[in-house]
Design a protein around this motif. Sequence first.
Motif, PDB file in Angstrom:
ATOM      1  N   GLU A 102       0.832  -1.208   0.000  1.00 54.66           N
ATOM      2  CA  GLU A 102       0.000   0.000   0.000  1.00 54.66           C
ATOM      3  C   GLU A 102       0.866   1.257   0.000  1.00 54.66           C
ATOM      4  OE1 GLU A 102      -3.760   0.425   2.513  1.00 54.66           O
ATOM      5  OE2 GLU A 102      -2.349   1.705   3.592  1.00 54.66           O
ATOM      6  N   LYS A 103       2.031   1.168   0.631  1.00 53.04           N
ATOM      7  CA  LYS A 103       2.970   2.293   0.685  1.00 53.04           C
ATOM      8  C   LYS A 103       3.992   2.242  -0.444  1.00 53.04           C
ATOM      9  CE  LYS A 103       2.683   2.510   5.764  1.00 53.04           C
ATOM     10  NZ  LYS A 103       1.723   1.387   5.926  1.00 53.04           N
ATOM     11  N   ALA A 104       3.781   1.344  -1.408  1.00 52.59           N
ATOM     12  CA  ALA A 104       4.642   1.199  -2.584  1.00 52.59           C
ATOM     13  C   ALA A 104       6.052   0.730  -2.235  1.00 52.59           C
ATOM     14  CB  ALA A 104       4.703   2.508  -3.374  1.00 52.59           C
ATOM     15  N   LEU A 105       6.192  -0.060  -1.174  1.00 49.39           N
ATOM     16  CA  LEU A 105       7.500  -0.623  -0.846  1.00 49.39           C
ATOM     17  C   LEU A 105       7.805  -1.768  -1.816  1.00 49.39           C
ATOM     18  CD1 LEU A 105       7.432  -0.711   3.063  1.00 49.39           C
ATOM     19  CD2 LEU A 105       8.277   1.089   1.539  1.00 49.39           C
ATOM     20  N   PRO A 106       8.979  -1.789  -2.421  1.00 47.51           N
ATOM     21  CA  PRO A 106       9.298  -2.768  -3.476  1.00 47.51           C
ATOM     22  C   PRO A 106       9.766  -4.115  -2.927  1.00 47.51           C
ATOM     23  CG  PRO A 106      11.121  -1.249  -3.217  1.00 47.51           C
ATOM     24  CD  PRO A 106      10.055  -0.778  -2.267  1.00 47.51           C
ATOM     25  N   MET A 107       8.823  -4.940  -2.492  1.00 47.11           N
ATOM     26  CA  MET A 107       9.169  -6.264  -1.965  1.00 47.11           C
ATOM     27  C   MET A 107       8.052  -7.229  -2.300  1.00 47.11           C
ATOM     28  SD  MET A 107       8.640  -5.429   2.082  1.00 47.11           S
ATOM     29  CE  MET A 107       7.107  -4.691   2.688  1.00 47.11           C
ATOM     30  N   GLU A 314      -8.186  -0.037  -2.870  1.00 43.29           N
ATOM     31  CA  GLU A 314      -7.536   0.122  -4.176  1.00 43.29           C
ATOM     32  C   GLU A 314      -6.108  -0.400  -4.219  1.00 43.29           C
ATOM     33  OE1 GLU A 314      -7.167   4.151  -1.997  1.00 43.29           O
ATOM     34  OE2 GLU A 314      -8.634   2.521  -2.213  1.00 43.29           O
ATOM     35  N   THR A 315      -5.581  -0.880  -3.109  1.00 41.40           N
ATOM     36  CA  THR A 315      -4.216  -1.393  -3.081  1.00 41.40           C
ATOM     37  C   THR A 315      -4.052  -2.557  -4.054  1.00 41.40           C
ATOM     38  OG1 THR A 315      -3.981  -0.788  -0.756  1.00 41.40           O
ATOM     39  CG2 THR A 315      -2.412  -2.394  -1.622  1.00 41.40           C
ATOM     40  N   ASP A 316      -2.987  -2.519  -4.838  1.00 42.07           N
ATOM     41  CA  ASP A 316      -2.719  -3.587  -5.807  1.00 42.07           C
ATOM     42  C   ASP A 316      -2.115  -4.777  -5.066  1.00 42.07           C
ATOM     43  OD1 ASP A 316      -2.261  -5.120  -8.018  1.00 42.07           O
ATOM     44  OD2 ASP A 316      -0.822  -3.768  -8.969  1.00 42.07           O
ATOM     45  N   TRP A 317      -2.946  -5.532  -4.373  1.00 34.24           N
ATOM     46  CA  TRP A 317      -2.501  -6.569  -3.453  1.00 34.24           C
ATOM     47  C   TRP A 317      -1.739  -7.700  -4.127  1.00 34.24           C
ATOM     48  CZ3 TRP A 317      -4.655 -11.506  -4.079  1.00 34.24           C
ATOM     49  CH2 TRP A 317      -5.748 -11.561  -4.952  1.00 34.24           C
ATOM     50  N   LYS A 318      -1.952  -7.911  -5.411  1.00 37.96           N
ATOM     51  CA  LYS A 318      -1.246  -8.985  -6.113  1.00 37.96           C
ATOM     52  C   LYS A 318       0.242  -8.709  -6.247  1.00 37.96           C
ATOM     53  CE  LYS A 318      -5.221 -10.661  -8.763  1.00 37.96           C
ATOM     54  NZ  LYS A 318      -5.745 -10.960 -10.114  1.00 37.96           N
TER      55      LYS A 318
END
Length: 334
Positions: A102-107, A314-318
Motif C-alpha cells: 500500500e505504501k509502494a514498498l518494493p518487496m 484500491e491497493t494492488d494486493w497482487k
Amino acid sequence: MKTGVLSRRRMLTGAASAAVAAPILRARPARAATKLRFLMNWFAEAEHGGFYQAKATGLYKKAGFDVELMQGGPQLNAVQLLLGGEADVILGYDLQLLSGIEKALPMRAIAASFQTDLQGLMTRPNVKSFAELKGRKVYIANSGYTTYWPWLKKKFGFTDEMAAPKGVGLQTFFADPTSAAAGYITAEPYYAKQRNEDVNFLLFSNDGWPTYTNPLVASTDYLAKHKDLIRPFLKASMEGWKSYMADPTPGNNLIKQMNPKMDDGQIDFSLARMREIKTLESGDAAKLGLGCMTEERWRKTRDFMVEVNLLKPETDWKQAFTTEFIDDVHVMPS
C-alpha cells in the motif's frame, strides 16, 4: 560463516604408453558459491528449523549457495534491512507485507514457511472455543491491535474493553483464571508447562484466519537481478524442511550453536506442536508441495484487511507475492 565452494570434479586418464604422450587434461577451477544473506524474524528456534537444517546438512552448499543465516530479534526492522540492501531474503509477515505494498514498498513474498499459522489464544482447559471468551479479558501484544484483534472483534464480537497488555512472563494470564493470552502454539503453552499449568490453545487458523506463517520475502530489485537463483534456493530450503521434520538433529545442533539460550525442551516442544498441527504439509501443500502459496489464500487475507480498515481497497494486493518460483519447486510432504 565459512565460504563454501562447489565440489570439484577430477578427470582421470589411463596409463600413458611410453611411446605415446597422453594429453594433459586440466580440471576447471571450482565456481565460488553464491553468497545469500537470509534474515530470520527471531532468534534461532525450531520454527526456523528447516533453514538451519539446509545449512547444516549441506543442502544449500550442494545447490551452489553460501547462505548466511542471520538471527532476528525485537529491535530489528527486517523490512528496512531488506530494502536497505543489508539482507537478500527475510522472513516476513503477510499483513505487514500487504501494508507495505500500500505504501509502494518494493518487496514480494516468494514462498510460505508454513501453511497453518501458529498464532492463537491460550486458555484454561475448560475453554473450547473463541466464542466462550466473549466478555473476558484477553492479554495481547501491541502488534495484535493491528493484526489479529480486528479479526477477533469482527468474527466473534470481541470488544476493545476485553484487550489488555500481555505483560512480561504471562503473569497477567496466570493470575486471572478466566482470561486468555495471545501467542504461538509452539511457545506460550511451553511456558505454562514449565509452571505445571494445564492449558488449552485455540488456533486462529482453525476458525478461518487466512494468513500464512513466515513468508520468505525478497526485494523486487533482488528478484529482477537474481531471478535464476530463487528456484534453487527455495528448493534447498524446502528440502531442508522435509529433512528437518524427519530427523532434526543437524538443524537443532546449529540452532543451539547460534542461540545458546535455546534449550532442548523448548525445541522438542515446538517441533512436536508443528508436527501435531501439520503446519508444513496442511492445506494446499499436500498437492502443490512445501512452501506453496495461492492467489486465493492471499485474496482472503486482502479481503479481511480491507473489511477491518487495515488496507485500502484500491491497493494492488497482487504485487505482494509471486508464485512463479515456488510453483516449480515441488518438494512434496513425506
